[in-house]
Structures are given as structure tokens and as C-alpha cells.
Design an enzyme around this catalytic site. Structure first.
Site, PDB file in Angstrom:
ATOM      1  N   ASN A   7      77.405  29.950  49.243  1.00  0.00           N
ATOM      2  CA  ASN A   7      77.119  29.297  49.845  1.00  0.00           C
ATOM      3  C   ASN A   7      79.028  29.726  50.187  1.00  0.00           C
ATOM      4  O   ASN A   7      79.694  29.447  50.023  1.00  0.00           O
ATOM      5  CB  ASN A   7      77.517  28.244  49.089  1.00  0.00           C
ATOM      6  N   ARG A  90      73.301  27.844  51.752  1.00  0.00           N
ATOM      7  CA  ARG A  90      73.314  26.952  51.740  1.00  0.00           C
ATOM      8  C   ARG A  90      74.321  26.623  52.930  1.00  0.00           C
ATOM      9  O   ARG A  90      75.016  27.185  53.365  1.00  0.00           O
ATOM     10  CB  ARG A  90      74.483  26.091  51.219  1.00  0.00           C
ATOM     11  N   HIS A 179      74.085  16.218  50.730  1.00  0.00           N
ATOM     12  CA  HIS A 179      73.359  17.086  49.035  1.00  0.00           C
ATOM     13  C   HIS A 179      71.785  16.675  49.036  1.00  0.00           C
ATOM     14  O   HIS A 179      71.214  16.391  48.263  1.00  0.00           O
ATOM     15  CB  HIS A 179      73.220  15.714  48.235  1.00  0.00           C
ATOM     16  N   ARG A 240      87.047  10.209  49.546  1.00  0.00           N
ATOM     17  CA  ARG A 240      86.807   9.899  50.991  1.00  0.00           C
ATOM     18  C   ARG A 240      86.914   8.246  49.933  1.00  0.00           C
ATOM     19  O   ARG A 240      85.830   7.905  49.362  1.00  0.00           O
ATOM     20  CB  ARG A 240      84.996   9.860  51.262  1.00  0.00           C
ATOM     21  N   GLU A 383      71.438  23.378  43.019  1.00  0.00           N
ATOM     22  CA  GLU A 383      71.491  22.980  44.416  1.00  0.00           C
ATOM     23  C   GLU A 383      70.516  25.186  43.681  1.00  0.00           C
ATOM     24  O   GLU A 383      69.827  24.901  45.359  1.00  0.00           O
ATOM     25  CB  GLU A 383      72.325  22.944  44.976  1.00  0.00           C
TER      26      GLU A 383
END
Ligand code: ADP
Length: 399
Positions: A7, A90, A179, A240, A383
Site C-alpha cells: 500500500n 492497493r 473503502h 474532512r 483489507e
């Protein structure tokens, strides 16, 4: 089969080596400050965790250092890099071009470059990681696993924005969602925990981390999700804003006399939990201040719960019937008080709550009561395992 999962960010590499026979993690670690003379290298293999500071000038040097540690006689877990059968990457944005994971070839890399505009911070770094792995492990095929791909099953009525249609045709402005790997993993686990076929169950998955999103998953397929064209939409996140009246943006730009980069920075880095509370983007600190009675911390928490509850209500309507609600991500897995606040307000769905079961962190658990009409679950996401599984499957199928 051993799979290396990477990743890569612009200056970081997170990695895991997995043995797919047992689906176990053989080694895990990260490289930070790639490109600097004081880069940080972390590795946990067969022995104690190792941490070193030194020069790592680029991602290729970083991946080579990872391989050296993996094959080290003292703390390594493999004898030679050739034992690594494939590399799973990823990749944040697959746009409309990639609706599932793919084996990486020159055409895939060209298309990834074309998608840079859609994710200017992430996709170039992901491609850098792909090139680094190809240089360091020329024998191992690479597979790209996209954050957006799971949501490719959304119907047009869910993914189109009510902008002039030409904005979609010309610039591909639409909802993509992110996601996806996490929503896919936890929805599969939820069906397994319910002991029912995935195709038969409707699940609302809540991934609550620094970035947060909810997905409505019908029979294993995403039919709606709260993030949109970018990962800025939807829930209130660490820094955010989540959903906002778009009219606010030109208004603030005019009143504050700021430009695109400043407003972008405000929405992405200075809003959300941090922006409202003025305390932190970290849920642990918000919880600490709430305990001391801090009103802004309390209000931040209430806003986050309310926003998520509204999405759960909306996705219940979208799905028609809900069998399970899943909490995952750093907050979803580790904050009993946030889960409790959400669940206590889901009486309209027939949710009952098991206070004792909820008192858990980071383990798979059903936290709804035995009489609950909807199962509520905590499922730690994985993940990396999902990326490794998809990589192993594609590479095996290509043989
Ligand atoms: P990312 O989206 O960067 O992968 P994570 O999934 O690790 O982030 O989630 C980070 C969030 O999880 C932070 O808000 C952090 O405060 C929260 N978190 C982690 N541990 C706990 C805990 N024990 N209690 C409450 N919140 C926690």
C-alpha cells in the site's frame, strides 16, 4: 502461495507478506519518509520488531529493503524473493475503467496514468509502488486491487449527480465511492457470522476511521455508498467535512477571498471532527474531553452520531430490508461509546443492544440483543487479506 501486499503513498510503503495456505501474516511493516536521508523502516518478521532510520531514496530502494529483511537469515521469513508468488497493490481510484481487480500489464499501467486526474494524491504514488515492485521482483506478477471497484455495482440512479449530464460525459464526474475492499471484506464476514449465504442478506457496513464511509450492500453487491467523486463526501470524518451544501463553497471563497487550493485544504484537512471540536481529529481525544464535560467535544460526537444515523435510515430505505449493520475501522472497532450512541437510536429498526457484548475492542462480535430484528456486529476489517485473496485468485486463474 506467498503474496506480498503493498500500500504505497507518496512517501510511504505499508507492506505485509501473507501465506495463503493458512491466510496468516508472515511479516508486516512500513517505510515512512521515503526519499529522505532519515527514512524510517519498520519490520516485524520471525523475531523482535525492528526499527531503523537511514537513507531510502525512492520506492524501489524501499521495496528492496523490505525484501532484504524478509530474506534475512536472522529475522527473515523466506529464503529467497522468488518465494513471493505475486504482489497485490492497493490502488485508490479505478475510475470507470476498472470494475474489479486486474493483473497489471502495460495497458493497465497506461490506463492508471490516465486516471491520475481523478486521484492526484494517491494514484501516482500507487503506480510508483507498482513500478518499484516490478523492478525489485521481476518474476512476480502484480495485481491492482481498487478502493472503488466494489462500488462499481451501484445503479446509475445512485451514482449520477444531478449536474448537467455533460459533466459526467465530459469529465466522468459521478459518485465512485471508496473503502470498497473493506466494505467487501466485512460484508462477507457478516454473512458468514449470520450463517447465511451472502446473496441473501442485506447489510449496512459502516467503515469509521480517519476517513469514514457507509455502504448499502445487497446480496454482496454495493448499491450505494456515502463517499462520492472524492473521499470528501458523506460522514463527518477526522478532518474532512463530509456532506455539505455545495453553495457554501463559492460563498466562503468569496467572503474569505481564498482560492481553490485553500478551500480544498479547509474541506479536507481542517474540517470534520477537528474543525468542529477545535480539539483533535482523534476520537480518543474527543472521548476524553467529553468525559471532562467539554461542550464542543460533546457536540462533535453528537453530530457524528446523527450523521451516521441518518445514513443508516437512508440506506434502510434504499435496501428495503436490513439484516445486519456492521461497525469497522478504527472508531467502529474500538469505540464502544460511539457504537452505543448509534445503536440506542436505532429502535425504529427494531434494534436491541447488548451492553456487555458491546464492551469489546478489535474483535468479531455480535453486539445486538438476541431479540434484535437486525444483527449489529463489530468486525475488524482486513483489507490486506482481501487484497491478497484477490491477488492469489487472479494469479492462479491466469496459470
Ligand atoms: P485510517 O482511516 O487512517 O486507516 P483508522 O481506521 O486506524 O484510520 O481509524 C483511526 C480512528 O480510530 C481515529 O479517530 C482514532 O481515534 C480511532 N480509534 C482508534 N482506537 C480507538 C479507541 N480505542 N477508542 C476510540 N477511538 C479509537
Amino acid at each position: 502461495m506467498k503474496i506480498l501486499v503493498l500500500n504505497c503513498g507518496s512517501s510511504s510503503i505499508k507492506y505485509q507478506l501473507l501465506d495463503m495456505e493458512t491466510e496468516s501474516v508472515l511479516a508486516i511493516g512500513k517505510v515512512e519518509r521515503v526519499g529522505m536521508e532519515d527514512a524510517i523502516f519498520e519490520y516485524k518478521g520471525s523475531g523482535e520488531k525492528i526499527k531503523e532510520i537511514g537513507t531510502i531514496l525512492d520506492h524501489t530502494a524501499g521495496v528492496r529493503k523490505v525484501l532484504k529483511a524478509l530474506t534475512d537469515p536472522a529475522h527473515g521469513v523466506i529464503k529467497a524473493p522468488e518465494e513471493i508468488a505475486a504482489v497485490g497493490h492497493r490502488v485508490v481510484h479505478g475510475g470507470e475503467a476498472f470494475v474489479q481487480s486486474v493483473i497489471i500489464d502495460d495497458e493497465v499501467k497506461r490506463t492508471l496514468r490516465d486516471l491520475f486526474d481523478l486521484a492526484p494524491l494517491h494514484n501516482p504514488a500507487n503506480l510508483t509502488g507498482i513500478l518499484a515492485a516490478e523492478a525489485a521482483l521481476p518474476h512476480a506478477p502484480g495485481v491492482a486491487v481498487f478502493d472503488t471497484a466494489f462500488h462499481a455495482t451501484m445503479p446509475r440512479k445512485a451514482f449520477l449527480y444531478a449536474l448537467p449530464y455533460v459533466m459526467y460525459k465530459r469529465h466522468k464526474v459521478r459518485r465512485y465511492g471508496f473503502h470498497g475492499t473493506s466494505h467487501k471484506y466485512v460484508s462477507q464476514r457478516a454473512a458468514a457470522m449470520l450463517g447465511r449465504p451472502l446473496e441473501e442478506v442485506n447489510i449496512i457496513t459502516c467503515h469509521l476511521g480517519n476517513g469514514s464511509s457507509v455502504a448499502a450492500v445487497q446480496g454482496g453487491k454495493s448499491v450505494d455508498t456515502s463517499m462520492g467523486f472524492t473521499p470528501l463526501a458523506g460522514l463527518i470524518m477526522g478532518t474532512r467535512s463530509g456532506d455539505l451544501d455545495p453553495g457554501v463553497i463559492p460563498y466562503i471563497m468569496a467572503r474569505e477571498e481564498i482560492g481553490i487550493s485553500e478551500v480544498n485544504s479547509m474541506l479536507n484537512k481542517h474540517s470534520g471532527m477537528l474543525g468542529i471540536s477545535g480539539i483533535s481529529s482523534d476520537m480518543r481525544q474527543i472521548e476524553e474531553e467529553m468525559e471532562k464535560g467539554d461542550q464542543r467535544a460533546i457536540e462533535t460526537f453528537e453530530m457524528m452520531e446523527y450523521r451516521l444515523r441518518k445514513y443508516i435510515g437512508a440506506y434502510t430505505a434504499a435496501l428495503g430490508r436490513v439484516d445486519a449493520i456492521v461497525f469497522t475501522g478504527g472508531i467502529g472497532e474500538n469505540s464502544p461509546i460511539f457504537r452505543k450512541a448509534v445503536c440506542e437510536n436505532l429502535g425504529f429498526l427494531g434494534v436491541t443492544f447488548d451492553e456487555e457484548a458491546n464492551n469489546c475492542r478489535g474483535e468479531e462480535k455480535i453486539i445486538s440483543g438476541p431479540d434484535s430484528k437486525v444483527a449489529v456486529m463489530v468486525i475488524p476489517t482486513n483489507e490486506e487479506l482481501m487484497i491478497a485473496r484477490e491477488t492469489a485468485e487472479l494469479v492462479a486463474a491466469a496459470k
